[in-house]
Design a protein around this motif. Structure first.
Motif, PDB file in Angstrom:
ATOM      1  N   GLN A  98       0.833  -1.221   0.000  1.00  0.00           N
ATOM      2  CA  GLN A  98       0.000   0.000   0.000  1.00  0.00           C
ATOM      3  C   GLN A  98       0.866   1.270   0.000  1.00  0.00           C
ATOM      4  OE1 GLN A  98      -1.076  -2.541   2.488  1.00  0.00           O
ATOM      5  NE2 GLN A  98      -2.089  -3.299   0.649  1.00  0.00           N
ATOM      6  N   ARG A  99       1.931   1.213  -0.785  1.00  0.00           N
ATOM      7  CA  ARG A  99       2.803   2.386  -0.917  1.00  0.00           C
ATOM      8  C   ARG A  99       2.894   2.766  -2.379  1.00  0.00           C
ATOM      9  NH1 ARG A  99       4.816   4.352   4.120  1.00  0.00           N
ATOM     10  NH2 ARG A  99       4.189   2.698   5.513  1.00  0.00           N
ATOM     11  N   GLU A 100       3.175   4.039  -2.617  1.00  0.00           N
ATOM     12  CA  GLU A 100       3.342   4.484  -3.997  1.00  0.00           C
ATOM     13  C   GLU A 100       4.724   4.063  -4.520  1.00  0.00           C
ATOM     14  OE1 GLU A 100       4.246   8.239  -6.514  1.00  0.00           O
ATOM     15  OE2 GLU A 100       3.488   8.739  -4.513  1.00  0.00           O
ATOM     16  N   ALA A 101       5.706   4.068  -3.623  1.00  0.00           N
ATOM     17  CA  ALA A 101       7.068   3.676  -4.003  1.00  0.00           C
ATOM     18  C   ALA A 101       7.744   3.032  -2.803  1.00  0.00           C
ATOM     19  CB  ALA A 101       7.852   4.903  -4.449  1.00  0.00           C
ATOM     20  N   MET A 102       8.775   2.196  -3.077  1.00  0.00           N
ATOM     21  CA  MET A 102       9.519   1.584  -1.962  1.00  0.00           C
ATOM     22  C   MET A 102      10.742   2.413  -1.604  1.00  0.00           C
ATOM     23  SD  MET A 102       9.286  -2.254  -3.374  1.00  0.00           S
ATOM     24  CE  MET A 102       9.719  -3.156  -1.914  1.00  0.00           C
ATOM     25  N   GLY A 103      11.093   3.334  -2.474  1.00  0.00           N
ATOM     26  CA  GLY A 103      12.242   4.192  -2.232  1.00  0.00           C
ATOM     27  C   GLY A 103      12.485   5.027  -3.479  1.00  0.00           C
ATOM     28  N   PHE A 104      13.507   5.858  -3.446  1.00  0.00           N
ATOM     29  CA  PHE A 104      13.827   6.737  -4.579  1.00  0.00           C
ATOM     30  C   PHE A 104      15.343   6.714  -4.774  1.00  0.00           C
ATOM     31  CE2 PHE A 104       9.747   8.068  -3.091  1.00  0.00           C
ATOM     32  CZ  PHE A 104       9.070   8.539  -4.209  1.00  0.00           C
ATOM     33  N   VAL A 105      15.774   6.933  -6.015  1.00  0.00           N
ATOM     34  CA  VAL A 105      17.216   6.910  -6.295  1.00  0.00           C
ATOM     35  C   VAL A 105      17.658   8.296  -6.753  1.00  0.00           C
ATOM     36  CG1 VAL A 105      19.070   5.721  -7.521  1.00  0.00           C
ATOM     37  CG2 VAL A 105      16.915   4.540  -7.104  1.00  0.00           C
ATOM     38  N   VAL A 106      18.782   8.722  -6.208  1.00  0.00           N
ATOM     39  CA  VAL A 106      19.320  10.040  -6.580  1.00  0.00           C
ATOM     40  C   VAL A 106      20.826   9.891  -6.764  1.00  0.00           C
ATOM     41  CG1 VAL A 106      19.600  10.754  -4.137  1.00  0.00           C
ATOM     42  CG2 VAL A 106      19.415  12.503  -5.904  1.00  0.00           C
ATOM     43  N   GLU A 107      21.366  10.644  -7.724  1.00  0.00           N
ATOM     44  CA  GLU A 107      22.818  10.597  -7.903  1.00  0.00           C
ATOM     45  C   GLU A 107      23.487  11.317  -6.736  1.00  0.00           C
ATOM     46  OE1 GLU A 107      23.897  11.098 -12.368  1.00  0.00           O
ATOM     47  OE2 GLU A 107      21.781  11.572 -12.091  1.00  0.00           O
ATOM     48  N   TYR A 108      24.582  10.736  -6.291  1.00  0.00           N
ATOM     49  CA  TYR A 108      25.297  11.239  -5.111  1.00  0.00           C
ATOM     50  C   TYR A 108      25.621  12.729  -5.262  1.00  0.00           C
ATOM     51  CZ  TYR A 108      29.117  11.546  -1.682  1.00  0.00           C
ATOM     52  OH  TYR A 108      29.930  11.909  -0.645  1.00  0.00           O
ATOM     53  N   HIS A 109      26.149  13.111  -6.445  1.00  0.00           N
ATOM     54  CA  HIS A 109      26.586  14.508  -6.579  1.00  0.00           C
ATOM     55  C   HIS A 109      25.386  15.461  -6.611  1.00  0.00           C
ATOM     56  CE1 HIS A 109      25.693  15.147 -10.897  1.00  0.00           C
ATOM     57  NE2 HIS A 109      25.943  13.867 -11.013  1.00  0.00           N
ATOM     58  N   VAL A 110      24.235  14.958  -7.095  1.00  0.00           N
ATOM     59  CA  VAL A 110      23.024  15.804  -7.096  1.00  0.00           C
ATOM     60  C   VAL A 110      22.592  16.042  -5.648  1.00  0.00           C
ATOM     61  CG1 VAL A 110      20.565  15.828  -7.707  1.00  0.00           C
ATOM     62  CG2 VAL A 110      22.252  15.004  -9.363  1.00  0.00           C
ATOM     63  N   LEU A 111      22.583  14.964  -4.877  1.00  0.00           N
ATOM     64  CA  LEU A 111      22.161  15.073  -3.473  1.00  0.00           C
ATOM     65  C   LEU A 111      23.126  15.962  -2.676  1.00  0.00           C
ATOM     66  CD1 LEU A 111      20.297  14.200  -1.169  1.00  0.00           C
ATOM     67  CD2 LEU A 111      21.630  12.099  -0.938  1.00  0.00           C
ATOM     68  N   LEU A 112      24.433  15.765  -2.892  1.00  0.00           N
ATOM     69  CA  LEU A 112      25.420  16.560  -2.151  1.00  0.00           C
ATOM     70  C   LEU A 112      25.254  18.048  -2.470  1.00  0.00           C
ATOM     71  CD1 LEU A 112      27.868  16.484  -0.227  1.00  0.00           C
ATOM     72  CD2 LEU A 112      29.337  16.316  -2.228  1.00  0.00           C
ATOM     73  N   ARG A 113      25.114  18.340  -3.761  1.00  0.00           N
ATOM     74  CA  ARG A 113      24.975  19.753  -4.160  1.00  0.00           C
ATOM     75  C   ARG A 113      23.708  20.361  -3.552  1.00  0.00           C
ATOM     76  NH1 ARG A 113      24.595  19.383  -9.706  1.00  0.00           N
ATOM     77  NH2 ARG A 113      22.364  19.636  -9.480  1.00  0.00           N
ATOM     78  N   TYR A 114      22.647  19.560  -3.584  1.00  0.00           N
ATOM     79  CA  TYR A 114      21.365  20.032  -3.068  1.00  0.00           C
ATOM     80  C   TYR A 114      21.457  20.333  -1.560  1.00  0.00           C
ATOM     81  CZ  TYR A 114      16.417  20.407  -2.395  1.00  0.00           C
ATOM     82  OH  TYR A 114      15.185  20.890  -2.089  1.00  0.00           O
TER      83      TYR A 114
END
Ligand SMILES: Cc1cc2nc3c(=O)[nH]c(=O)nc-3n(C[C@H](O)[C@H](O)[C@H](O)COP(=O)(O)OP(=O)(O)OC[C@H]3O[C@@H](n4cnc5c(N)ncnc54)[C@H](O)[C@@H]3O)c2cc1C
Length: 403
Positions: A98-114
């Motif tokens: 009953q979830r829309e997603a089990m998780g999400f994937v993000v590139e490391y450098h995108v996350l760090l910059r953010y």
């Protein structure tokens, strides 16, 4: 002399999220980071991607960083687990839970910059880079430390030192805290690949005799590859030019995603697990890789670390940081974290030993495990629950309450 309520040594992913959390709690925070992020262009940066569990998303939501970040992530709605050369497949679906997603994937450098941008917008956080912590002394009431910045040594006082300086933590050593390292005798090749077919929202975990191979969805019909092998085989794979590398990848993974039409820059990581003997010492506390460095097979290192941040947030919530009650609070935090940390480490270890092995008995067990997982809803739910980060209860940040 500079003085701040909380000093975080290490401005990697974990230190930066911790800074945002403690600032929301009303503390003045300073982050010391040895590298100069301004000098690092995306191309030189770490190519890995991070699978974010739902527990992490809840913490990001509480900190107000999720709505914008989500646009640069890909959702995992299904996980397909298989074993090369053997029968047995398991499929986990978010909709079954009953979830829309089990998780999400993000590139490391995108996350760090953010995260760097979010920290720089926060007036309660001072990010000092490049600044390397050199030494520290602590008394019952404060920690005094020195850091190096532009050839100068600067002295700083703080009530709480959060140690987030990574797997090879030199600050852990300064505190006299022992760490145990197990070498998995494996290394992971990480790269982004493009495919001719993309099944929306599918992540793949394929176990081969040499080690697990994961493909995680990314935006733009790309997948993040994490391919674990014994070090010598990894070296050989690293030396191959792109087409032979892709051919070998097909031999191990098959053609579920059509053809791999391109592979990006490959980066190799040696895999070790490091466990710190203690998490707290007086007014200092270890989080992230400095506390536990895990095998990336279950994609849990960062997620586990954010649950550390969530529980640390709760542990200091009612405390006057300058009071002598802080060290008691940190000792309580340490006991509270043990169960989740042990379970997460054991899950990763079990997956590695069950799935990187070609002994006949293990093959039967592995096939059996996959079938059992596929047909038994309860087992599946428990496995997914752990993977989504809900196995060890909720911190208030996970409930979305930055008080
Ligand atoms: C191939 C691979 C795939 C992974 N995939 C996933 C995944 O899918 N999901 C997941 O949850 N986790 C994953 N992980 C784990 C995750 O990447 C780590 O858990 C996380 O990045 C650890 O962050 P950290 O901030 O604790 O450590 P680090 O990123 O190592 O940061 C430590 C920082 O401290 C700084 N520093 C060091 N010494 C000092 C000092 N003396 N003074 C000041 N600063 C200092 C360093 O410059 C560095 O920036 C993966 C790991 C690997 C290797």
């Amino acid at each position: 002399m500079k003085s701040v309520q909380i000093c975080i040594a290490g401005g990697g992913l974990v230190g930066l999220v911790a800074a945002l959390a403690f600032s929301r709690q009303g503390h003045s925070v300073c982050v010391l980071e040895a590298r100069d992020p301004a000098l690092e262009q995306p191309a030189q940066m770490d190519a890995r991607s991070i699978a974010l569990s739902l527990s992490t998303i809840q913490i990001f939501n509480a900190l107000g960083v999720w709505p914008q970040l989500q646009q640069q992530t890909a959702a995992i709605r299904h996980v397909h687990v298989s074993s090369a050369g053997h029968f047995g497949v398991s499929r986990l679906h978010a909709s079954d839970l009953q979830r829309e997603a089990m998780g999400f994937v993000v590139e490391y450098h995108v996350l760090l910059r953010y995260l760097l941008e979010a920290v720089s917008r926060d007036s309660a956080i001072e990010l000092i880079t490049p600044a390397r912590l050199l030494d520290l002394q602590q008394t019952e009431h404060k920690v005094t430390l020195h850091y190096q910045r532009e050839n100068k040594t600067v002295r700083l006082e703080t009530s709480l030192l959060v140690v987030a300086d990574g797997a090879h933590s030199s600050i852990r050593e300064m505190l006299g805290i022992a760490a145990h390292t197990d070498d998995y005798h494996q290394s992971a090749i990480v790269a982004n690949v493009k495919t001719t077919h993309a099944f929306n929202g599918y992540a793949y975990e394929r176990f081969t005799v040499n080690g697990p191979l994961a493909l995680l969805p990314l935006p733009d019909q790309r997948y993040a590859l994490v391919w674990t092998n014994p070090p010598q085989r990894s070296e050989l794979l690293m030396r191959l030019s792109d087409q032979p590398f892709i051919d070998e990848l097909h031999r191990q993974f098959g053609y579920r995603l059509g053809y791999f039409s391109a592979v990006g820059k490959r980066v190799q990581f040696g895999l070790t697990r490091t466990r710190s003997e203690r998490l707290a010492d007086g007014r200092c506390v270890l989080i992230g890789n400095a506390a536990n460095t895990l095998h990336p097979v279950a994609g849990q290192g960062f997620n586990l670390a954010l649950r550390d941040v969530g529980q640390l947030y709760d542990a200091i919530e009612a405390l006057d940081l300058a009071s002598s009650g802080l060290s008691v609070g940190l000792t309580e935090y340490e006991s509270a974290r043990k169960k989740d940390q042990q379970r997460t480490v054991q899950l990763g270890d079990a997956l590695v030993s069950l799935f990187s092995n070609d002994l006949p008995l293990i093959n039967h067990l592995r096939a059996g495990a996959l079938v059992a997982l596929d047909v038994c809803p309860l087992l599946k739910q428990e496995f997914s629950w752990q993977g989504m980060g809900f196995g060890a209860g909720y911190s208030s940040l996970m409930r979305g309450v930055p008080r």
